[in-house]
Design an enzyme around this catalytic site. Sequence first.
Site, mmCIF file in Angstrom:
data_model
loop_
_atom_site.group_PDB
_atom_site.id
_atom_site.type_symbol
_atom_site.label_atom_id
_atom_site.label_comp_id
_atom_site.label_asym_id
_atom_site.label_seq_id
_atom_site.Cartn_x
_atom_site.Cartn_y
_atom_site.Cartn_z
ATOM 1 N N TYR A 101 23.054 33.531 19.690
ATOM 2 C CA TYR A 101 21.871 34.006 18.966
ATOM 3 C C TYR A 101 22.106 35.363 18.301
ATOM 4 C CZ TYR A 101 19.729 30.100 21.331
ATOM 5 O OH TYR A 101 19.439 28.837 21.776
ATOM 6 N N ARG A 150 13.217 23.341 23.396
ATOM 7 C CA ARG A 150 14.581 23.901 23.396
ATOM 8 C C ARG A 150 14.894 24.364 24.812
ATOM 9 N NH1 ARG A 150 19.216 24.336 23.593
ATOM 10 N NH2 ARG A 150 20.580 25.820 22.567
ATOM 11 N N CYS A 162 13.087 28.347 16.773
ATOM 12 C CA CYS A 162 14.442 28.461 17.274
ATOM 13 C C CYS A 162 15.314 29.120 16.197
ATOM 14 C CB CYS A 162 14.985 27.074 17.613
ATOM 15 S SG CYS A 162 16.612 27.186 18.365
ATOM 16 N N HIS A 219 0.811 -1.219 0.000
ATOM 17 C CA HIS A 219 0.000 0.000 0.000
ATOM 18 C C HIS A 219 0.835 1.255 0.000
ATOM 19 C CE1 HIS A 219 -2.747 -3.125 1.054
ATOM 20 N NE2 HIS A 219 -3.614 -2.379 0.402
ATOM 21 N N HIS A 246 -9.117 7.418 16.734
ATOM 22 C CA HIS A 246 -8.613 6.316 15.917
ATOM 23 C C HIS A 246 -8.807 4.950 16.553
ATOM 24 C CE1 HIS A 246 -5.597 9.274 13.979
ATOM 25 N NE2 HIS A 246 -6.841 9.545 13.723
HETATM 26 N N1 MTE Z 1 13.465 30.154 28.520
HETATM 27 C C1 MTE Z 1 14.147 29.634 29.546
HETATM 28 N N2 MTE Z 1 13.834 30.038 30.786
HETATM 29 N N3 MTE Z 1 15.105 28.698 29.343
HETATM 30 C C2 MTE Z 1 15.446 28.279 28.084
HETATM 31 O O1 MTE Z 1 16.311 27.416 27.932
HETATM 32 N N4 MTE Z 1 15.049 28.534 25.672
HETATM 33 C C3 MTE Z 1 14.700 29.542 24.681
HETATM 34 C C4 MTE Z 1 13.256 30.004 24.889
HETATM 35 N N5 MTE Z 1 13.017 30.320 26.256
HETATM 36 C C5 MTE Z 1 14.769 28.862 26.989
HETATM 37 C C6 MTE Z 1 13.739 29.784 27.260
HETATM 38 C C7 MTE Z 1 14.817 29.097 23.309
HETATM 39 S S1 MTE Z 1 16.386 29.173 22.646
HETATM 40 C C8 MTE Z 1 13.762 28.766 22.541
HETATM 41 S S2 MTE Z 1 13.968 28.411 20.892
HETATM 42 C C9 MTE Z 1 12.419 28.683 23.095
HETATM 43 O O2 MTE Z 1 12.391 28.964 24.481
HETATM 44 C C10 MTE Z 1 11.860 27.288 22.892
HETATM 45 O O3 MTE Z 1 10.601 27.197 23.460
HETATM 46 P P1 MTE Z 1 9.927 25.771 23.579
HETATM 47 O O4 MTE Z 1 10.876 24.841 24.249
HETATM 48 O O5 MTE Z 1 8.659 25.974 24.331
HETATM 49 O O6 MTE Z 1 9.645 25.338 22.156
#
Ligand code: MTE
Length: 588
Positions: A439, A254, A302, A157, A181
């Site tokens: 960043y 992340r 990210c 399939h 489902h």
């Molecule tokens: N906030 C805190 N307190 N600690 C973290 O490590 N990571 C940042 C951000 N806020 C982070 C954070 C980064 S780099 C990203 S890309 C996003 O949270 C990811 O959010 P998520 O894990 O909810 O997708």
Amino acid sequence: MPILASIAAASTRRFNLNALKRNRSCLSSLPILGSSVETLKLERNIDITQSQRSASSSSTNTRGFEHEHDEHYKWIQHKMVFAAIFGLTGSVLYWKSRNGAIKAASAKSSLQPGGGVQPGLPTYTLSDVEKHKTKEKRIWVTYKNGVYDITDYVTSHPGGTKILLAAGGSIEPYWNMYGVHKQGEIVEMLEELRIGNITEKPKEQAFDKNDPYANDPKRHPAIIPASSKPFNGEPPSAILTDNFLTPNDLFYIRNHLPVPDVNLKSYKLDISVQGPGKFTSFSFDDLKRKFHKKSTAVVLQCAGNRRSEMVKIKPVKGLNWGTSAIGNAEWSGPCLDDLLKQAGIDIDQVTQKHILFGGMDKDPAGSPYEASIPIELARLLKRDIIVAYEMNGQEIPRDHGYPVRIIIPGIVGARQVKWLTSIKLSNEESMCHWQQNDYKGFHSSIDWNNVNFKSVPAIMELPVTSAICEPIEGTDLAPDADDVTVKGYAWSGGGRGIVRVDVSIDGGKTWDSATLSPPKQPMYKTFAWTFWEATLPIPKNHKGKVEIICKAADLSYNVQPDSVEGIWNLRGVLSNAWHRVNISIPKS
Ligand code: MTE
């Protein structure tokens, strides 16, 4: 979406297990959900199919199929319940005949419905099952106490790619996402593929009190880890376009540090202003009860999303993200402006230059994660920035910032501080490592010997991007395929809506326009993503490799760069070149 076109198109697609393996190292962690999930009515999740369906219910799609009656959709929906599980978008007829046969068979053969132990069948271990992820070794999945060999099924399939995502493991986590489902008929059908029993339970990891990550939450098995401590992971791209609002447990994660365990009763959000020393504190209850609740769908992405494409040019430092370090959720809570006003702060009048957001996660030296944005950006977005306590209508999961995080629409994920505990107005931007020395974007001649992080500002608004979610890299189409349906997402920072997505099947020599999902937000405040879809004709008599490309243009007609070479940078951020996926059409 033209359902019939999707069925026909999907039926021309043939799964390629090796492609899946190449795409993701851990097959057992991939999801089972079919592209046809979009045909199921999932509460809260408004998908491209539904919106396009209502927008063009009597239109003719590119393949000449007509959307006729809702009744027709209902019929399709019914038949596609099974398809949604097995990704069997092209097998309606098969389903009908097989269903009859299986009902008769199970009546005769006393099959245990629902994955119960089946006497007389061999018993396997979890590691036995795990070895069966390929056609060559046979593809096995488990459901409750049942072990099932689905090799012949998926082989015969084409289009049944998504069940492979659970190969070598349990299909239950995926079914749990969409309870609909778990219908008796489907379980019965699975029983027909039964080869054995499994009684072993997955081992719980022993709690190690010296491990700062020991108290991290459990993650959905579909999340593909990019690192384990701290945990970082993304969902497989093929499920990203199943839902306009990314389900909480499938949202990329992340984390830079261990996930804090927050006690709601003692939770406080402190607001302070440098200089006058103004100080106010809100409890969780205050946030919920004292303020108007605002809800907006906002993409988080990210800065390193799609870094894996940059790595192919030259190594970079950073997690090897694919195309799914991005998600779109509806975030709810008070808007920043209301909160500041209540604290006696008028953001338009303050003299401080930055607004800092502090998290509760701390590094071994006790410094918390923190980020800041310039005050002029905070002024522009003051009624759009949400002090969020809900994600998609539920409390924010621990991984995503429980109980409160800041959501600053249109800007990079790094500033969307989770486990938010302080908001400070200050003359200096955050001194946190991730604000000062990470960043940021550089040109490709800057390396780790000559980089000066002070020379450029912290990334805020992200550039326009788009990516192909389906088909995935390495997919084999059926030899007689005459077209391929391509789906993906597009998004741009700064609230700039998407005006166009272009798709090519000949390496960028010629282009087609993809159909965009209807806008759900004002074009100048498009904080959510835009889904798109196109059915591309395969060049006549073409056999072998085909490169599919997508690129988007945003409201400012910003476009994606054609290649990743020119935008390579030492941290692998801002990777937004044309997205390319290679598929092939085998000789018959
Ligand atoms: N906030 C805190 N307190 N600690 C973290 O490590 N990571 C940042 C951000 N806020 C982070 C954070 C980064 S780099 C990203 S890309 C996003 O949270 C990811 O959010 P998520 O894990 O909810 O997708």
